[in-house]
Design an enzyme around this catalytic site. Structure first.
Site, PDB file in Angstrom:
ATOM      1  N   GLY A 124       6.532  23.362  34.354  1.00 31.73           N
ATOM      2  CA  GLY A 124       6.565  22.029  34.952  1.00 31.73           C
ATOM      3  C   GLY A 124       5.369  21.826  35.850  1.00 31.73           C
ATOM      4  O   GLY A 124       5.458  21.151  36.887  1.00 31.73           O
ATOM      5  N   GLY A 148       2.543  20.202  35.536  1.00 34.01           N
ATOM      6  CA  GLY A 148       1.641  19.079  35.349  1.00 34.01           C
ATOM      7  C   GLY A 148       1.703  18.012  36.420  1.00 34.01           C
ATOM      8  O   GLY A 148       0.802  17.182  36.511  1.00 34.01           O
ATOM      9  N   ARG A 149       2.748  18.017  37.222  1.00 35.83           N
ATOM     10  CA  ARG A 149       2.879  16.959  38.231  1.00 35.83           C
ATOM     11  C   ARG A 149       3.837  17.415  39.322  1.00 35.83           C
ATOM     12  O   ARG A 149       4.477  18.465  39.228  1.00 35.83           O
ATOM     13  CB  ARG A 149       3.401  15.677  37.595  1.00 35.83           C
ATOM     14  CG  ARG A 149       4.783  15.813  36.961  1.00 35.83           C
ATOM     15  CD  ARG A 149       5.223  14.519  36.302  1.00 35.83           C
ATOM     16  NE  ARG A 149       6.548  14.639  35.697  1.00 35.83           N
ATOM     17  CZ  ARG A 149       7.182  13.660  35.086  1.00 35.83           C
ATOM     18  NH1 ARG A 149       6.609  12.468  35.010  1.00 35.83           N
ATOM     19  NH2 ARG A 149       8.386  13.849  34.562  1.00 35.83           N
ATOM     20  N   ASP A 189       7.537  23.989  25.857  1.00 33.95           N
ATOM     21  CA  ASP A 189       8.873  23.559  26.241  1.00 33.95           C
ATOM     22  C   ASP A 189       9.646  24.780  26.704  1.00 33.95           C
ATOM     23  O   ASP A 189       9.814  25.740  25.940  1.00 33.95           O
ATOM     24  CB  ASP A 189       9.557  22.920  25.028  1.00 33.95           C
ATOM     25  CG  ASP A 189      10.932  22.351  25.317  1.00 33.95           C
ATOM     26  OD1 ASP A 189      11.570  22.785  26.295  1.00 33.95           O
ATOM     27  OD2 ASP A 189      11.387  21.477  24.560  1.00 33.95           O
ATOM     28  N   SER A 234      17.570  23.799  44.254  1.00 36.96           N
ATOM     29  CA  SER A 234      17.827  22.620  45.087  1.00 36.96           C
ATOM     30  C   SER A 234      19.044  22.852  45.964  1.00 36.96           C
ATOM     31  O   SER A 234      19.926  23.652  45.616  1.00 36.96           O
ATOM     32  CB  SER A 234      18.065  21.403  44.192  1.00 36.96           C
ATOM     33  OG  SER A 234      18.577  20.308  44.915  1.00 36.96           O
ATOM     34  N   TYR A 266      23.155  18.364  37.004  1.00 33.92           N
ATOM     35  CA  TYR A 266      22.133  18.890  37.913  1.00 33.92           C
ATOM     36  C   TYR A 266      22.719  19.957  38.833  1.00 33.92           C
ATOM     37  O   TYR A 266      22.158  21.041  38.992  1.00 33.92           O
ATOM     38  CB  TYR A 266      21.560  17.738  38.730  1.00 33.92           C
ATOM     39  CG  TYR A 266      20.386  18.099  39.603  1.00 33.92           C
ATOM     40  CD1 TYR A 266      19.104  18.170  39.081  1.00 33.92           C
ATOM     41  CD2 TYR A 266      20.551  18.328  40.975  1.00 33.92           C
ATOM     42  CE1 TYR A 266      18.018  18.474  39.880  1.00 33.92           C
ATOM     43  CE2 TYR A 266      19.480  18.639  41.778  1.00 33.92           C
ATOM     44  CZ  TYR A 266      18.212  18.707  41.227  1.00 33.92           C
ATOM     45  OH  TYR A 266      17.148  19.020  42.035  1.00 33.92           O
TER      46      TYR A 266
END
Length: 266
Positions: A14, A16-17, A64, A144, A157
């Site tokens: 992940g 890329g941003r 992926d 998280s 989530y």
């Protein structure tokens, strides 16, 4: 550069941003050679460009995390370009699905588990054996606070993040004798691409309007998340450096006083 990660080879999923990009930049700024992966090539190219523009070393690989063969290609690219991966950071994630457990599409709910949990397992399976062979390494999973509490209508989530935390507890204990440290972290509360996905999701607007409204308000206020991104990246640098390996297995946040924390029992 202060070189706290000099000589290390890091992978960031992940990357890329959002948090992934900032983590990758932070690791590279401290001397690590970084391989970033995600499904979106232009974003990865941007991350690598930012790192190289600052004098760091990085390559990108489109992949992926739910596909083991893709993560194996990331490992091959890392070894070809820089050497054995010593630090794996699994950051890829999705916010959906939203709604009561009996309402959400089971297939989409399971896809969320695949991105968060299977992706983490793929990183462990792919990178840890070589870490053990070389005498040690580190795995960081970006989890998280959502994994530590029950937020109604966000089970996909929450369950995934809770499982990530538990998975790193297992790896922390099992990897101890092999010099492998594992951590789960709360990255902090910053507006990211995942925030946009949440605000644009009809089910999110229906079932977690309080959350959508909070995100929308922060976006309308033009919130600058730079400090939050930097704090998360700094936490990853500290954990990646090995200085806090005694905390292996713990769930940590950017606000924690790492020097004052006790090791995880077990």
């Amino acid at each position: 550069m202060t070189g706290r990660l000099e000589g290390q080879v890091a992978v960031v999923t992940g990357g890329g941003r959002g948090f992934g990009q900032w983590i990758a930049k932070g690791l590279a700024a401290e001397g690590a050679a970084v391989v970033v992966t995600s499904r979106t090539q232009p974003e990865l190219e941007e991350t690598v460009g930012l790192i190289e523009g600052a004098g760091g070393r990085a390559v990108w690989v489109v992949g992926d995390v739910t596909r083991l063969e893709d993560i194996e290609e990331v490992r091959a690219a890392a070894e070809k370009s820089f050497g054995t991966v010593t630090l794996a950071v699994h950051n890829a994630g999705v916010p959906w699905p939203f709604g009561p457990t009996w309402y959400v599409d089971p297939a989409r709910w399971w896809t969320a588990q695949s991105v968060h949990v299977l992706g983490a397992m793929h990183c462990v399976h792919t990178f840890v054996p070589a870490m053990i062979e070389r005498g040690g390494g580190r795995v960081i999973v970006v989890s998280s606070r959502g994994g530590t509490r029950v937020s109604p209508n966000m089970s996909g989530y929450g369950v995934a993040k809770n499982t990530q935390i538990r998975l790193m507890e297992f790896l922390g204990v099992e990897g101890r004798e092999h010099g492998v440290a594992a951590f789960s972290i709360n990255p902090g509360s910053v507006l990211t691409g995942i925030s946009d996905l949440t605000m644009d999701d009809p089910d999110a607007r229906k079932y977690v309007p309080w959350f959508v409204n909070r995100l929308s308000g922060r976006k309308e206020a033009g919130e600058d998340g730079t400090a939050g991104f930097e704090a998360c990246a700094e936490l990853c640098v500290k954990l990646g450096s090995g200085k806090f390996d005694r905390l292996s297995g713990r769930f940590l946040t950017p606000d924690d006083d790492l020097d004052a924390l006790e090791p995880l029992s077990g």
